[in-house]
Design a protein around this motif. Structure first.
Motif, PDB file in Angstrom:
ATOM      1  N   GLU A  18       0.820  -1.211   0.000  1.00  0.00           N
ATOM      2  CA  GLU A  18       0.000   0.000   0.000  1.00  0.00           C
ATOM      3  C   GLU A  18       0.854   1.262   0.000  1.00  0.00           C
ATOM      4  OE1 GLU A  18      -2.598  -0.724   3.317  1.00  0.00           O
ATOM      5  OE2 GLU A  18      -3.542  -2.427   2.300  1.00  0.00           O
ATOM      6  N   TRP A  21       2.577   1.530  -3.453  1.00  0.00           N
ATOM      7  CA  TRP A  21       1.538   1.840  -4.437  1.00  0.00           C
ATOM      8  C   TRP A  21       1.170   3.322  -4.381  1.00  0.00           C
ATOM      9  CZ3 TRP A  21      -3.829  -1.069  -4.292  1.00  0.00           C
ATOM     10  CH2 TRP A  21      -4.563  -0.746  -5.436  1.00  0.00           C
ATOM     11  N   ARG A  22       1.044   3.836  -3.179  1.00  0.00           N
ATOM     12  CA  ARG A  22       0.649   5.228  -2.978  1.00  0.00           C
ATOM     13  C   ARG A  22       1.775   6.201  -3.336  1.00  0.00           C
ATOM     14  NH1 ARG A  22      -0.976   4.177   1.708  1.00  0.00           N
ATOM     15  NH2 ARG A  22       0.716   5.071   2.910  1.00  0.00           N
ATOM     16  N   ARG A  23       3.022   5.849  -2.946  1.00  0.00           N
ATOM     17  CA  ARG A  23       4.120   6.806  -3.072  1.00  0.00           C
ATOM     18  C   ARG A  23       5.097   6.514  -4.199  1.00  0.00           C
ATOM     19  NH1 ARG A  23       6.666   8.369   2.454  1.00  0.00           N
ATOM     20  NH2 ARG A  23       7.351  10.007   1.089  1.00  0.00           N
ATOM     21  N   THR A 103      -3.695   7.138  -7.127  1.00  0.00           N
ATOM     22  CA  THR A 103      -2.755   6.036  -6.911  1.00  0.00           C
ATOM     23  C   THR A 103      -2.556   5.240  -8.183  1.00  0.00           C
ATOM     24  OG1 THR A 103      -4.567   4.671  -6.086  1.00  0.00           O
ATOM     25  CG2 THR A 103      -3.162   5.729  -4.435  1.00  0.00           C
ATOM     26  N   ASN A 109       2.061   1.829 -12.667  1.00  0.00           N
ATOM     27  CA  ASN A 109       3.000   2.748 -12.019  1.00  0.00           C
ATOM     28  C   ASN A 109       4.421   2.208 -12.111  1.00  0.00           C
ATOM     29  OD1 ASN A 109       0.698   4.148 -11.292  1.00  0.00           O
ATOM     30  ND2 ASN A 109       0.810   3.622  -9.131  1.00  0.00           N
ATOM     31  N   LYS A 174      -4.773   8.727 -14.327  1.00  0.00           N
ATOM     32  CA  LYS A 174      -3.992   9.213 -13.173  1.00  0.00           C
ATOM     33  C   LYS A 174      -3.521  10.646 -13.394  1.00  0.00           C
ATOM     34  CE  LYS A 174      -0.137   7.998 -10.196  1.00  0.00           C
ATOM     35  NZ  LYS A 174       0.846   6.990  -9.839  1.00  0.00           N
TER      36      LYS A 174
END
Length: 194
Positions: A18, A21-23, A103, A109, A174
């Motif tokens: 998490e 994934w977020r950062r 995200t 990503n 995104k």
């Protein structure tokens, strides 16, 4: 006697997933991981390896969590073409949904952040895309066999096109605040299935 781990590695891996994934990989430091996981640096290294190893394990976990959903959608008995359309529309909707837009998709990503210069990350991304392409291809072969897809349409080429469109939806969703751009692309791509 060996000491037992003082934390749940499975829960720690989910937390790392998490956070990454977020950062993203570069923006997440070992100090960030130590804080988020609530585990000492030595325990992280002993359990997962270095930051890169932990990232790859988190990426694999993400893929494991996503695969059953896509399989259930595309391999369900009955008409196949509505399922393919629903999956592409779901990707589009998720790409513009406020709660997940920023995200994005962890695989996408990684494709944009690491894959161009990280062979191990690129292999993880390719495995994920191969899986999606295979499921789409199988569904489109079924659709053609069931008369839902015109006989002159190549299921493999269509599967590859849809994979590329779906990944592009993730990137554009995104980066753009215009959901119409994604919705229009989805509907235009789906006309190729008629």
């Amino acid at each position: 006697m060996a000491r037992t781990k003082e934390f749940d590695p499975d829960a720690a891996l989910q937390t790392a997933l998490e956070l990454f994934w977020r950062r993203g990989y570069e923006a997440t430091s070992m100090a960030d991981l130590v804080e988020a996981l609530g585990v000492g640096r030595a325990s992280i290294y002993a359990t997962f390896g270095n930051k890169h190893d932990l990232y790859l394990k988190a990426l694999e976990r993400y893929g494991e969590l996503q695969k059953p959903l896509l399989l259930a959608e595309l391999a369900a008995p009955g008409p196949a073409l509505p399922a393919v359309r629903a999956v592409v529309r779901r990707f589009g909707a998720e790409s513009t949904a406020e709660e997940g837009r920023l995200t994005g998709c962890f695989i996408t990503n990684t494709a944009t952040e690491l894959a161009p210069h990280d062979a191990a990350a690129a292999r993880c991304v390719e495995r994920s895309w191969d899986h999606i392409e295979t499921l789409l291809h199988s569904a489109l072969v079924r659709a053609r066999a069931q008369g839902e897809l015109p006989a002159d349409r190549d299921p493999l080429t269509l599967a590859r096109m849809l994979l590329v469109v779906m990944q592009g939806l993730r990137v554009v969703g995104k980066a753009s605040g215009d959901p119409a751009r994604v919705r229009d692309a989805v509907e235009q791509a789906l006309t190729l299935l008629d």
